[in-house]
Design a protein around this motif. Structure first.
Motif, PDB file in Angstrom:
ATOM      1  N   LEU A  65     -60.022 103.252  35.488  1.00  0.00           N
ATOM      2  CA  LEU A  65     -58.745 102.432  35.555  1.00  0.00           C
ATOM      3  C   LEU A  65     -58.727 100.981  35.868  1.00  0.00           C
ATOM      4  CD1 LEU A  65     -55.538 102.560  35.626  1.00  0.00           C
ATOM      5  CD2 LEU A  65     -55.393 103.098  37.888  1.00  0.00           C
ATOM      6  N   ARG A  66     -59.725 100.688  36.568  1.00  0.00           N
ATOM      7  CA  ARG A  66     -60.048  99.161  36.684  1.00  0.00           C
ATOM      8  C   ARG A  66     -60.531  98.745  35.497  1.00  0.00           C
ATOM      9  NH1 ARG A  66     -63.206  99.326  42.317  1.00  0.00           N
ATOM     10  NH2 ARG A  66     -64.270 100.541  41.043  1.00  0.00           N
ATOM     11  N   ASP A  67     -61.426  99.402  34.741  1.00  0.00           N
ATOM     12  CA  ASP A  67     -62.091  98.895  33.599  1.00  0.00           C
ATOM     13  C   ASP A  67     -60.899  98.745  32.459  1.00  0.00           C
ATOM     14  OD1 ASP A  67     -64.372  98.793  34.781  1.00  0.00           O
ATOM     15  OD2 ASP A  67     -65.289 100.409  33.986  1.00  0.00           O
ATOM     16  N   LEU A  70     -58.726  95.577  33.272  1.00  0.00           N
ATOM     17  CA  LEU A  70     -59.554  94.566  33.062  1.00  0.00           C
ATOM     18  C   LEU A  70     -59.386  94.210  31.411  1.00  0.00           C
ATOM     19  CD1 LEU A  70     -62.284  94.432  35.554  1.00  0.00           C
ATOM     20  CD2 LEU A  70     -60.112  92.967  35.682  1.00  0.00           C
ATOM     21  N   ALA A  71     -59.741  95.367  30.598  1.00  0.00           N
ATOM     22  CA  ALA A  71     -59.844  95.187  29.345  1.00  0.00           C
ATOM     23  C   ALA A  71     -58.504  94.619  28.638  1.00  0.00           C
ATOM     24  CB  ALA A  71     -60.248  96.463  28.457  1.00  0.00           C
ATOM     25  N   ARG A  74     -57.861  91.005  29.492  1.00  0.00           N
ATOM     26  CA  ARG A  74     -58.858  90.088  28.775  1.00  0.00           C
ATOM     27  C   ARG A  74     -58.085  89.925  27.315  1.00  0.00           C
ATOM     28  NH1 ARG A  74     -63.527  93.191  31.333  1.00  0.00           N
ATOM     29  NH2 ARG A  74     -63.975  91.790  32.972  1.00  0.00           N
ATOM     30  N   ALA A  75     -57.878  91.302  26.811  1.00  0.00           N
ATOM     31  CA  ALA A  75     -57.001  91.325  25.414  1.00  0.00           C
ATOM     32  C   ALA A  75     -55.710  90.385  25.390  1.00  0.00           C
ATOM     33  CB  ALA A  75     -56.836  92.830  25.001  1.00  0.00           C
ATOM     34  N   ALA A  76     -55.125  90.387  26.569  1.00  0.00           N
ATOM     35  CA  ALA A  76     -53.706  89.475  26.530  1.00  0.00           C
ATOM     36  C   ALA A  76     -54.037  88.239  26.424  1.00  0.00           C
ATOM     37  CB  ALA A  76     -52.868  90.323  27.644  1.00  0.00           C
TER      38      ALA A  76
END
Length: 81
Positions: A65-67, A70-71, A74-76
């Motif tokens: 879930l953390r990954d 974070l992904a 980063r995309a936002a």
């Protein structure tokens, strides 16, 4: 001891539960709560809520879930620039 009354007990309830009131006030509030069913109920709710929040703050999210979070962050960020 003198009864501090419901208003005082409720006003200082959070500090009382965290032991942040002086010994005299602590004893007065404790005595009042022990003898006032209404304030006993309020103290029970407040202490239970405090314990639940503290317990929840100690839990960690699963690695997957953390990954994912974070992904998406980063995309936002990339999309915003």
């Amino acid at each position: 001891m003198t009864d501090c009354g419901c208003d005082k007990a409720r006003q200082d309830l959070e500090e009382y539960l965290r032991n942040e009131v002086c010994k005299t006030e602590h004893a007065q509030i404790r005595e009042h709560i022990e003898n006032c069913p209404s304030c006993q109920g309020e103290a029970l709710v407040a202490s239970t809520l405090t314990e639940v929040v503290a317990r929840a703050c100690k839990e960690t999210a699963p690695e997957e879930l953390r990954d994912q979070v974070l992904a998406k962050l980063r995309a936002a960020q990339v999309a915003a620039h």
